[in-house]
Enzyme design. Sequence first.
Site, mmCIF file in Angstrom:
data_model
loop_
_atom_site.group_PDB
_atom_site.id
_atom_site.type_symbol
_atom_site.label_atom_id
_atom_site.label_comp_id
_atom_site.label_asym_id
_atom_site.label_seq_id
_atom_site.Cartn_x
_atom_site.Cartn_y
_atom_site.Cartn_z
ATOM 1 N N HIS A 1 0.948 -1.238 -0.129
ATOM 2 C CA HIS A 1 0.077 0.114 0.275
ATOM 3 C C HIS A 1 0.843 1.233 -0.180
ATOM 4 C CE1 HIS A 1 -3.525 2.208 0.511
ATOM 5 N NE2 HIS A 1 -3.574 2.381 1.829
ATOM 6 N N GLU B 1 -0.450 1.119 -5.818
ATOM 7 C CA GLU B 1 0.219 0.096 -5.303
ATOM 8 C C GLU B 1 -0.128 -1.029 -6.161
ATOM 9 O OE1 GLU B 1 -3.084 -0.542 -1.814
ATOM 10 O OE2 GLU B 1 -3.063 1.495 -2.237
#
Length: 294
Positions: A158, A268
Amino acid sequence: MPVNVSSETVKLSLGASSVEVALKGATVISYVHDGRERLFVSSKSDIRTSDSTAIRGGVPLCWPVFGPPPSDNELFSKLKQHGFARTSVWEVADQQDSQEGVKVVFKLSPTEAIKSVFKLPFTLTYTVDLRPYTLVLTLHVENPSSAVAALPFQAALHTYFRLPQGVRPPDVSVDGLENLAYNDKVSGEQKVTERRKEVVVDGPNGEIDRVYFRAPNELVMRFKGQAETVKVTKSGFADAVVWNPGPKKGSTIADMEEGGYDRYVCLEGCQVEPFVYLDPGKDWTGTYEVSFDQ
């Protein structure tokens, strides 16, 4: 020393570049490249292993679920959003220094706390590899041969990219997403086809939160008025996420520093749909590489 291990973090150094990793979550909390910090971490984050909350920023590792756990699967019913990997304390399993770069390998196995919320066995290894011009992050998942059931999971790195001086999220665009199907978590639309060649990081109230399925293994982030670009090269992770909460939602995030939503964009590599199902004795690897081009 190229690797410095402390009670809370591990720092890798290579020339003018460095990477710092918190043992909580094996979260990369700093990547200095070409004299500049490339990741955003909220000043309200607590990186200490004694703190049970996830670090807001850097590269949190989402596993075994991405987002809220599915409500129709009892295996995940006790998990919090994004799973437990990003809040668990990892151990340093190995470190290497060579002409190619510096790397540290982190390991996570089931603890009693993990077993209380997730009953299946697993072994996670996470390699942080600092090279002269790139940062390579590799997640390796194993289902032990002694296991009696398949291991299902989602995964995501992330990554919070810090924006250059003077650049705001609406000045950012991402190449490589044209013609892909995506789920829009802001509007609630499912499997919409992206028609834009360059996806601008903006949306209702400035918020964008999209999962792009079957994304190409190379994506490029561009900044308005800047020559430098960020190139993300992934493998294993089938999907990609573009996220920024915008000012309205960003100002409600408790662990976000004031105005922090304006200082980053998340791009991501992830494995969202479908879940990976690893049979006993099998493994899976996802790699995510970051580089910068002028």
